[in-house]
Motif scaffolding. Structure first.
Motif, PDB file in Angstrom:
ATOM      1  N   MET A 119       9.954   3.679  -0.197  1.00  0.00           N
ATOM      2  CA  MET A 119       9.966   4.237   0.765  1.00  0.00           C
ATOM      3  C   MET A 119       9.899   3.713   2.294  1.00  0.00           C
ATOM      4  N   ALA A 120       8.936   2.610   2.198  1.00  0.00           N
ATOM      5  CA  ALA A 120       8.978   1.881   3.748  1.00  0.00           C
ATOM      6  C   ALA A 120      10.241   1.206   3.851  1.00  0.00           C
ATOM      7  N   ASP A 121      10.722   0.798   2.950  1.00  0.00           N
ATOM      8  CA  ASP A 121      12.247   0.074   3.428  1.00  0.00           C
ATOM      9  C   ASP A 121      13.063   1.192   3.573  1.00  0.00           C
ATOM     10  N   ARG A 122      13.150   2.467   3.116  1.00  0.00           N
ATOM     11  CA  ARG A 122      13.977   3.527   3.741  1.00  0.00           C
ATOM     12  C   ARG A 122      13.594   3.824   5.297  1.00  0.00           C
ATOM     13  N   ALA A 123      12.434   3.738   5.341  1.00  0.00           N
ATOM     14  CA  ALA A 123      11.718   4.274   6.633  1.00  0.00           C
ATOM     15  C   ALA A 123      12.226   3.108   7.832  1.00  0.00           C
ATOM     16  N   VAL A 124      12.092   2.048   7.388  1.00  0.00           N
ATOM     17  CA  VAL A 124      12.440   1.144   8.292  1.00  0.00           C
ATOM     18  C   VAL A 124      13.956   0.974   8.655  1.00  0.00           C
ATOM     19  N   ALA A 125      14.758   1.207   7.702  1.00  0.00           N
ATOM     20  CA  ALA A 125      16.283   1.323   7.780  1.00  0.00           C
ATOM     21  C   ALA A 125      16.514   2.746   8.832  1.00  0.00           C
ATOM     22  N   ALA A 126      15.728   3.686   8.811  1.00  0.00           N
ATOM     23  CA  ALA A 126      15.881   4.752   9.413  1.00  0.00           C
ATOM     24  C   ALA A 126      15.485   4.580  10.872  1.00  0.00           C
ATOM     25  N   VAL A 127      14.132   3.742  11.186  1.00  0.00           N
ATOM     26  CA  VAL A 127      14.096   3.606  12.324  1.00  0.00           C
ATOM     27  C   VAL A 127      14.989   2.655  13.099  1.00  0.00           C
ATOM     28  N   GLU A 128      15.567   1.829  12.363  1.00  0.00           N
ATOM     29  CA  GLU A 128      16.376   1.084  13.059  1.00  0.00           C
ATOM     30  C   GLU A 128      17.734   1.505  13.386  1.00  0.00           C
ATOM     31  N   GLN A 129      18.046   2.846  13.094  1.00  0.00           N
ATOM     32  CA  GLN A 129      19.180   3.408  13.413  1.00  0.00           C
ATOM     33  C   GLN A 129      19.047   4.195  14.709  1.00  0.00           C
ATOM     34  N   HIS A 130      17.663   4.603  15.099  1.00  0.00           N
ATOM     35  CA  HIS A 130      17.226   5.002  16.312  1.00  0.00           C
ATOM     36  C   HIS A 130      16.535   4.256  17.491  1.00  0.00           C
ATOM     37  N   TRP A 131      16.212   2.973  17.173  1.00  0.00           N
ATOM     38  CA  TRP A 131      15.337   2.208  18.116  1.00  0.00           C
ATOM     39  C   TRP A 131      16.081   0.692  17.980  1.00  0.00           C
ATOM     40  N   THR A 132      16.716   0.382  19.072  1.00  0.00           N
ATOM     41  CA  THR A 132      17.442  -0.676  19.101  1.00  0.00           C
ATOM     42  C   THR A 132      16.710  -2.076  19.546  1.00  0.00           C
ATOM     43  N   ARG A 133      15.341  -1.637  20.336  1.00  0.00           N
ATOM     44  CA  ARG A 133      14.626  -2.926  20.861  1.00  0.00           C
ATOM     45  C   ARG A 133      14.116  -3.778  19.661  1.00  0.00           C
ATOM     46  N   ASP A 134      13.973  -4.814  20.129  1.00  0.00           N
ATOM     47  CA  ASP A 134      13.370  -6.015  19.030  1.00  0.00           C
ATOM     48  C   ASP A 134      11.943  -5.466  18.624  1.00  0.00           C
ATOM     49  N   TRP A 135      11.859  -5.666  17.230  1.00  0.00           N
ATOM     50  CA  TRP A 135      10.284  -5.370  16.689  1.00  0.00           C
ATOM     51  C   TRP A 135      10.669  -6.208  15.216  1.00  0.00           C
ATOM     52  N   PRO A 136       9.513  -6.390  14.644  1.00  0.00           N
ATOM     53  CA  PRO A 136       9.445  -7.234  13.479  1.00  0.00           C
ATOM     54  C   PRO A 136      10.191  -6.697  12.285  1.00  0.00           C
ATOM     55  N   GLY A 137      10.619  -5.343  12.222  1.00  0.00           N
ATOM     56  CA  GLY A 137      11.337  -4.892  11.449  1.00  0.00           C
ATOM     57  C   GLY A 137      10.685  -4.763  10.055  1.00  0.00           C
ATOM     58  N   ARG A 138       9.619  -4.802   9.988  1.00  0.00           N
ATOM     59  CA  ARG A 138       9.011  -4.664   8.546  1.00  0.00           C
ATOM     60  C   ARG A 138       7.418  -3.800   8.730  1.00  0.00           C
ATOM     61  N   VAL A 139       7.122  -3.151   7.729  1.00  0.00           N
ATOM     62  CA  VAL A 139       6.215  -2.370   7.744  1.00  0.00           C
ATOM     63  C   VAL A 139       4.908  -2.791   6.560  1.00  0.00           C
ATOM     64  N   THR A 140       3.756  -2.833   6.897  1.00  0.00           N
ATOM     65  CA  THR A 140       2.603  -3.077   5.877  1.00  0.00           C
ATOM     66  C   THR A 140       2.056  -1.753   5.643  1.00  0.00           C
ATOM     67  N   LEU A 141       1.802  -1.439   4.218  1.00  0.00           N
ATOM     68  CA  LEU A 141       1.033  -0.544   3.842  1.00  0.00           C
ATOM     69  C   LEU A 141      -0.003  -0.841   2.909  1.00  0.00           C
ATOM     70  N   VAL A 142      -1.069  -0.088   3.113  1.00  0.00           N
ATOM     71  CA  VAL A 142      -2.164  -0.501   2.225  1.00  0.00           C
ATOM     72  C   VAL A 142      -2.785   1.110   1.413  1.00  0.00           C
ATOM     73  N   ALA A 143      -2.709   0.987  -0.105  1.00  0.00           N
ATOM     74  CA  ALA A 143      -2.695   2.036  -0.657  1.00  0.00           C
ATOM     75  C   ALA A 143      -4.055   1.930  -1.762  1.00  0.00           C
ATOM     76  N   PRO A 144      -4.931   2.200  -1.184  1.00  0.00           N
ATOM     77  CA  PRO A 144      -6.203   2.512  -1.920  1.00  0.00           C
ATOM     78  C   PRO A 144      -6.160   3.570  -2.938  1.00  0.00           C
ATOM     79  N   ALA A 145      -6.748   3.059  -4.113  1.00  0.00           N
ATOM     80  CA  ALA A 145      -6.794   3.908  -5.375  1.00  0.00           C
ATOM     81  C   ALA A 145      -7.705   5.173  -5.051  1.00  0.00           C
ATOM     82  N   ASP A 146      -8.817   5.239  -4.294  1.00  0.00           N
ATOM     83  CA  ASP A 146      -9.759   6.260  -3.965  1.00  0.00           C
ATOM     84  C   ASP A 146     -10.196   6.444  -2.756  1.00  0.00           C
ATOM     85  N   LEU A 147     -10.875   7.509  -2.421  1.00  0.00           N
ATOM     86  CA  LEU A 147     -11.249   7.723  -1.151  1.00  0.00           C
ATOM     87  C   LEU A 147     -12.263   6.874  -0.547  1.00  0.00           C
TER      88      LEU A 147
END
Length: 343
Positions: A119-147
């Motif tokens: 999902m994050a890979d698809r998100a980055v691809a979507a962002v790059e279609q709409h934002w052409t300025r330089d950015w790292p082009g990567r997203v870091t997610l943290v997914a805890p198992a509980d609240l």
């Protein structure tokens, strides 16, 4: 935030995303807030939290059922992070899955981490279609198992039942985010369909991209409207369908009379979903009248590392210099567009 990827339909159990407007300081916090939990069927579209009559969808195997929307949802979100917020600490016992443009660390199962990386890979691809300025082009997610782990990671002790994700990270001396991460709330995230989760990750990835490539912030309606623009870009639904909740208010004579201000995104002041839809339709109008490149120029020109009032001043200048209009003229056109869609 909200926001998304190439989705053929909008999220069942749609989400709204709220971002803190931060000018200066050492940390940036953004929150993805589930303020709209609309059900949808084969042709349904997200609706306002006031549209509580929609029947819940059929259960998809392996996907938590989206709850029916509740009226007057008002999630609690802090307007800004505390000064001197500590550096993020690692999630104990986490494993990491790496995607093409993502890194997902979590204590949930590996299959879930792998799905989030996709999902994050698809998100980055979507962002790059709409934002052409330089950015790292990567997203870091943290997914805890509980609240409990989510609270430990984000420092949130308040009611986070409506919060789907929080993005935080340090700012450099110029006010540019340098190491953002998106922390997913496992309980709220589980209530979203895959499309809803994708929307949240894409919306938040848009914030990550813009804040890592620009110091400071634009007016909040533009920040959220731009992220929703990216999030909704893959939808096959019409604008009228996607903005149904807002357009109901317009038909009832309760629609906006001006572009949303920061207070319109404050859940303690009332329902916030209409402000997001109004912001998205304003950004959408800019794109349709002036083009994607002009929207980017307008966003850049409206962004300052200063107070919200100074950002408003910069935006007024951007209306004139980039779009060749004024805020008042654009607002008149946008309100006319809302009435047309509502009619």
């Amino acid at each position: 935030m909200p926001s998304t990827e190439s989705v053929t339909r909008m999220p069942c159990g749609g989400s709204r995303v709220r971002s803190a407007s931060v000018h200066g300081g050492v940390a940036l916090t953004l929150s993805a807030v589930v303020a709209v939990l609309a059900a949808c069927g084969t042709g349904g579209a997200p609706e306002s939290a006031t549209s509580a009559s929609v029947a819940p969808p059929a259960q998809t195997p392996g996907v938590p059922e989206s709850p029916r929307p509740a009226p007057n949802v008002s999630p609690s979100v802090s307007a800004s992070p505390p000064a001197g917020a500590p550096t993020a600490k690692p999630l104990p016992g986490a494993r990491t899955v790496t995607g093409r443009a993502s890194s997902v660390s979590g204590t949930t199962d590996e299959a879930t981490l792998t799905a989030y990386a996709a999902m994050a890979d698809r998100a980055v691809a979507a962002v790059e279609q709409h934002w052409t300025r330089d950015w790292p082009g990567r997203v870091t997610l943290v997914a805890p198992a509980d609240l409990t782990q989510f609270r430990e990671q984000t420092g949130r002790a308040d009611d986070v039942s409506q919060v789907a994700a929080i993005t935080d990270g340090p700012l450099d001396a110029e006010g540019r985010a340098t190491a953002d991460r998106v922390v997913l709330n496992p309980e709220a995230f589980a209530r979203l369909t895959p499309e809803g989760r994708q929307f949240v990750i894409t919306h938040e990835s848009t914030h990550v991209a813009l804040r890592s490539s620009l110091p400071g912030a634009a007016p909040l309606w533009l920040v959220e409207g731009f992220a929703d623009h990216v999030g909704y870009a893959g939808s096959s639904r019409s604008r009228a369908e996607l903005a149904a909740g807002l357009l109901e208010k317009v038909r009832a004579g309760q629609g906006p009379t001006r572009l949303p201000t920061q207070g319109d995104f404050d859940p303690s002041q009332g329902e916030i979903a209409p402000a997001y839809l109004a912001s998205w339709l304003a950004v959408d109008l800019i794109v349709r009248r002036y083009g994607e490149a002009a929207l980017q120029r307008f966003y850049v020109a409206s962004t300052v590392n200063a107070s919200p009032a100074q950002a408003d001043t910069a935006m007024d200048a951007a209306f004139r210099e980039v779009l060749g209009t004024t805020r008042a003229e654009f607002t008149t056109q946008w309100l006319a567009e809302l009435r047309r869609l509502a009619g």
